[in-house]
Design an enzyme around this catalytic site. Structure first.
Site, PDB file in Angstrom:
ATOM      1  N   LYS A 193     -35.582  27.936  50.150  1.00  0.00           N
ATOM      2  CA  LYS A 193     -34.347  28.693  49.990  1.00  0.00           C
ATOM      3  C   LYS A 193     -33.369  27.920  49.113  1.00  0.00           C
ATOM      4  O   LYS A 193     -33.402  26.702  49.048  1.00  0.00           O
ATOM      5  CB  LYS A 193     -33.726  28.969  51.367  1.00  0.00           C
ATOM      6  CG  LYS A 193     -34.594  29.847  52.266  1.00  0.00           C
ATOM      7  CD  LYS A 193     -34.016  29.964  53.654  1.00  0.00           C
ATOM      8  CE  LYS A 193     -32.735  30.763  53.670  1.00  0.00           C
ATOM      9  NZ  LYS A 193     -32.275  31.010  55.053  1.00  0.00           N
ATOM     10  N   ARG A 236     -42.086  30.423  55.033  1.00  0.00           N
ATOM     11  CA  ARG A 236     -41.530  31.771  55.037  1.00  0.00           C
ATOM     12  C   ARG A 236     -42.391  32.656  54.142  1.00  0.00           C
ATOM     13  O   ARG A 236     -43.129  32.174  53.279  1.00  0.00           O
ATOM     14  CB  ARG A 236     -40.092  31.757  54.536  1.00  0.00           C
ATOM     15  CG  ARG A 236     -39.167  30.844  55.343  1.00  0.00           C
ATOM     16  CD  ARG A 236     -37.777  30.802  54.705  1.00  0.00           C
ATOM     17  NE  ARG A 236     -36.861  29.949  55.462  1.00  0.00           N
ATOM     18  CZ  ARG A 236     -36.647  28.663  55.200  1.00  0.00           C
ATOM     19  NH1 ARG A 236     -37.298  28.079  54.202  1.00  0.00           N
ATOM     20  NH2 ARG A 236     -35.788  27.954  55.925  1.00  0.00           N
ATOM     21  N   HIS A 245     -35.192  22.543  57.372  1.00  0.00           N
ATOM     22  CA  HIS A 245     -33.818  22.941  57.663  1.00  0.00           C
ATOM     23  C   HIS A 245     -32.863  21.910  57.068  1.00  0.00           C
ATOM     24  O   HIS A 245     -33.057  20.712  57.230  1.00  0.00           O
ATOM     25  CB  HIS A 245     -33.582  23.021  59.176  1.00  0.00           C
ATOM     26  CG  HIS A 245     -34.272  24.183  59.816  1.00  0.00           C
ATOM     27  ND1 HIS A 245     -34.607  24.210  61.150  1.00  0.00           N
ATOM     28  CD2 HIS A 245     -34.688  25.371  59.307  1.00  0.00           C
ATOM     29  CE1 HIS A 245     -35.193  25.353  61.444  1.00  0.00           C
ATOM     30  NE2 HIS A 245     -35.259  26.071  60.340  1.00  0.00           N
ATOM     31  N   ARG A 285     -43.573  31.170  62.245  1.00  0.00           N
ATOM     32  CA  ARG A 285     -42.752  29.987  61.960  1.00  0.00           C
ATOM     33  C   ARG A 285     -42.161  29.436  63.269  1.00  0.00           C
ATOM     34  O   ARG A 285     -42.129  28.223  63.490  1.00  0.00           O
ATOM     35  CB  ARG A 285     -41.649  30.377  60.980  1.00  0.00           C
ATOM     36  CG  ARG A 285     -40.760  29.241  60.511  1.00  0.00           C
ATOM     37  CD  ARG A 285     -39.877  29.764  59.369  1.00  0.00           C
ATOM     38  NE  ARG A 285     -38.770  28.876  59.064  1.00  0.00           N
ATOM     39  CZ  ARG A 285     -38.850  27.833  58.248  1.00  0.00           C
ATOM     40  NH1 ARG A 285     -39.998  27.534  57.670  1.00  0.00           N
ATOM     41  NH2 ARG A 285     -37.794  27.075  58.007  1.00  0.00           N
ATOM     42  N   TYR A 320     -34.295  25.570  68.813  1.00  0.00           N
ATOM     43  CA  TYR A 320     -35.655  25.432  69.324  1.00  0.00           C
ATOM     44  C   TYR A 320     -35.725  24.561  70.568  1.00  0.00           C
ATOM     45  O   TYR A 320     -36.758  24.502  71.228  1.00  0.00           O
ATOM     46  CB  TYR A 320     -36.578  24.874  68.229  1.00  0.00           C
ATOM     47  CG  TYR A 320     -36.817  25.861  67.122  1.00  0.00           C
ATOM     48  CD1 TYR A 320     -37.640  26.969  67.318  1.00  0.00           C
ATOM     49  CD2 TYR A 320     -36.205  25.718  65.879  1.00  0.00           C
ATOM     50  CE1 TYR A 320     -37.843  27.889  66.311  1.00  0.00           C
ATOM     51  CE2 TYR A 320     -36.410  26.633  64.870  1.00  0.00           C
ATOM     52  CZ  TYR A 320     -37.228  27.715  65.094  1.00  0.00           C
ATOM     53  OH  TYR A 320     -37.431  28.630  64.108  1.00  0.00           O
ATOM     54  N   HIS A 338     -42.000  35.690  60.665  1.00  0.00           N
ATOM     55  CA  HIS A 338     -41.130  34.598  61.095  1.00  0.00           C
ATOM     56  C   HIS A 338     -41.504  34.108  62.494  1.00  0.00           C
ATOM     57  O   HIS A 338     -41.217  32.960  62.844  1.00  0.00           O
ATOM     58  CB  HIS A 338     -39.669  35.046  61.069  1.00  0.00           C
ATOM     59  CG  HIS A 338     -38.733  33.980  60.576  1.00  0.00           C
ATOM     60  ND1 HIS A 338     -38.721  33.541  59.275  1.00  0.00           N
ATOM     61  CD2 HIS A 338     -37.797  33.243  61.226  1.00  0.00           C
ATOM     62  CE1 HIS A 338     -37.807  32.595  59.134  1.00  0.00           C
ATOM     63  NE2 HIS A 338     -37.236  32.387  60.308  1.00  0.00           N
TER      64      HIS A 338
END
Length: 301
Positions: A176, A152, A270, A247, A279, A244
Site C-alpha cells: 500500500k 492482500r 503494517h 490474511r 490481533y 482478507h
C-alpha cells in the site's frame, strides 16, 4: 432535459477527477472512490441545488449514507465528500466552505475481532486445487501467497516475474501507498510458484507473475485473485469469504506459534504497531487466562 443534466454532471465530475489527479496527485483507485462520493451527493441533491447547498443538507446526506453502509464504506464516502466540497468551493460552485460541515463517522479502534478461518480450512482450500491442470497450479500458488505470505489481493495481482529473487529466497511485494518490501519466500510457496511457471503459466511477453488462463491473456486482476479463492470455497462446499480472512489467519497462526506482535507486524507489513494490536484479541484461550474472576457477593460461591 434529464439527459442534458447527466451530461453536465459528467463534465463536473470529470473536472473534479482531473483536479484530484493533477493538483493533488492522488492514485486512480482513490480518485474512483472520491468520484463515487461526488456522484452520490449530486444524485441526492441534484446539480441545480448545488449552489444553494447548506450544512444541514450535507449533514443529513452523510447520516443517511452512514445508516445504510458499513463503517469503512461510510468513511470512504465522508473523505470523498469533503474533497468534493472543497473543490466546489475553490471553483466557486458553492458560496461557503461546506467540507467542514461533513460529520465524522464513528469508528471505535480495535472494536471488531479479526475473523480468521476455522483451523484446517486454509489447508483444505489449498489442497482442493487440481494441480494436474494449469488453472489448478495457478490457483494453488495464488492461495499460498494469500495464506502463507499474508498478501492482500492487490499485492498478489501486482507481483511480477522480476520480483522473485530465487538465489536470496525472497520476494518483492508492492504494498500500500507505493511501499515495496522484501519478504522471505517460504519453500512451499516457492515450489508452488515454480510449478506454475514450468507447467501452468501461458507463454506470454507480459511480466506479471500470474496471468489469466483464457484469452485475452494478460495480468490476473484482483478480481481474478478473488475468483481463485471462491473456486476453492465452492469445491469445498463452504460459504465464500473474503481473501482478507486468510490474511487474518496468517496473523492468528503466527501468534499461536509464539510470534510477538512486532513480528506479526513485520510479516503483514503494517506501518504502525497499533494496526497489528487488534490481533492480540484473536487468541481467546490466552485472553481467558488473564480475565479476572467475577466478584462474588456475600461469600456466595
Amino acid at each position: 432535459s434529464e439527459e442534458l443534466s447527466e451530461d453536465r454532471v459528467d463534465v463536473l465530475v470529470a473536472r473534479f477527477c482531473h483536479h484530484l489527479a493533477v493538483e493533488r496527485g492522488l492514485r486512480p483507485r482513490t480518485i474512483r472512490r472520491y468520484e463515487h462520493a461526488a456522484r452520490l451527493l449530486l444524485r441526492a441533491v441534484g446539480l441545480a441545488r448545488l449552489e444553494s447547498l447548506d450544512a444541514e443538507t450535507v449533514t443529513t446526506f452523510v447520516v443517511d449514507q452512514a445508516g445504510r453502509r458499513s463503517t469503512a464504506s461510510a468513511g470512504n464516502v465522508v473523505v470523498g465528500l469533503r474533497a468534493f466540497l472543497r473543490f466546489c468551493f475553490i471553483e466557486g460552485l458553492v458560496a461557503r466552505r461546506l467540507d467542514v460541515a461533513v460529520p465524522t463517522v464513528a469508528a471505535w479502534r480495535a472494536s471488531a475481532l479479526p475473523r480468521a478461518v476455522e483451523p484446517g480450512v486454509a489447508e483444505r482450500l489449498v489442497a482442493s486445487c487440481d494441480r494436474r491442470t494449469a488453472l489448478g497450479r495457478r490457483d494453488y500458488a495464488v492461495l499460498l501467497c494469500l495464506w502463507r505470505l499474508g498478501l492482500r489481493v492487490g499485492e498478489v495481482a501486482a507481483l511480477e516475474l522480476d520480483d522473485l529473487d530465487w538465489r536470496a529466497g525472497e520476494i518483492l511485494v508492492h504494498g500500500k501507498a507505493g511501499v515495496d518490501e522484501r519478504l522471505p519466500l517460504p519453500v512451499d510457496v516457492g515450489e508452488a510458484i515454480a510449478g506454475y511457471l514450468r507447467r501452468g503459466r501461458p507463454r506470454h511477453a507480459c511480466r506479471s507473475l500470474f496471468l489469466r488462463q483464457r484469452p485475452p491473456i494478460g495480468p490476473l486482476s484482483p478480481t481474478g485473485v478473488r475468483s481463485s479463492l471462491y473456486r476453492a470455497c465452492d469445491k469445498l462446499g463452504i460459504i465464500r469469504f473474503g481473501a482478507h480472512r486468510l490474511r487474518h489467519t496468517t496473523a492468528a497462526e503466527l501468534l499461536k506459534a509464539g510470534a510477538s506482535l512486532e513480528e506479526v507486524a513485520q510479516v503483514l507489513r503494517h506501518r504502525s504497531i497499533d494496526t497489528t494490536a487488534i490481533y492480540a484479541k484473536i487468541d481467546l484461550d490466552a485472553l481467558a487466562t488473564v480475565a479476572l474472576p467475577w466478584p462474588v457477593q456475600g461469600g456466595e460461591r
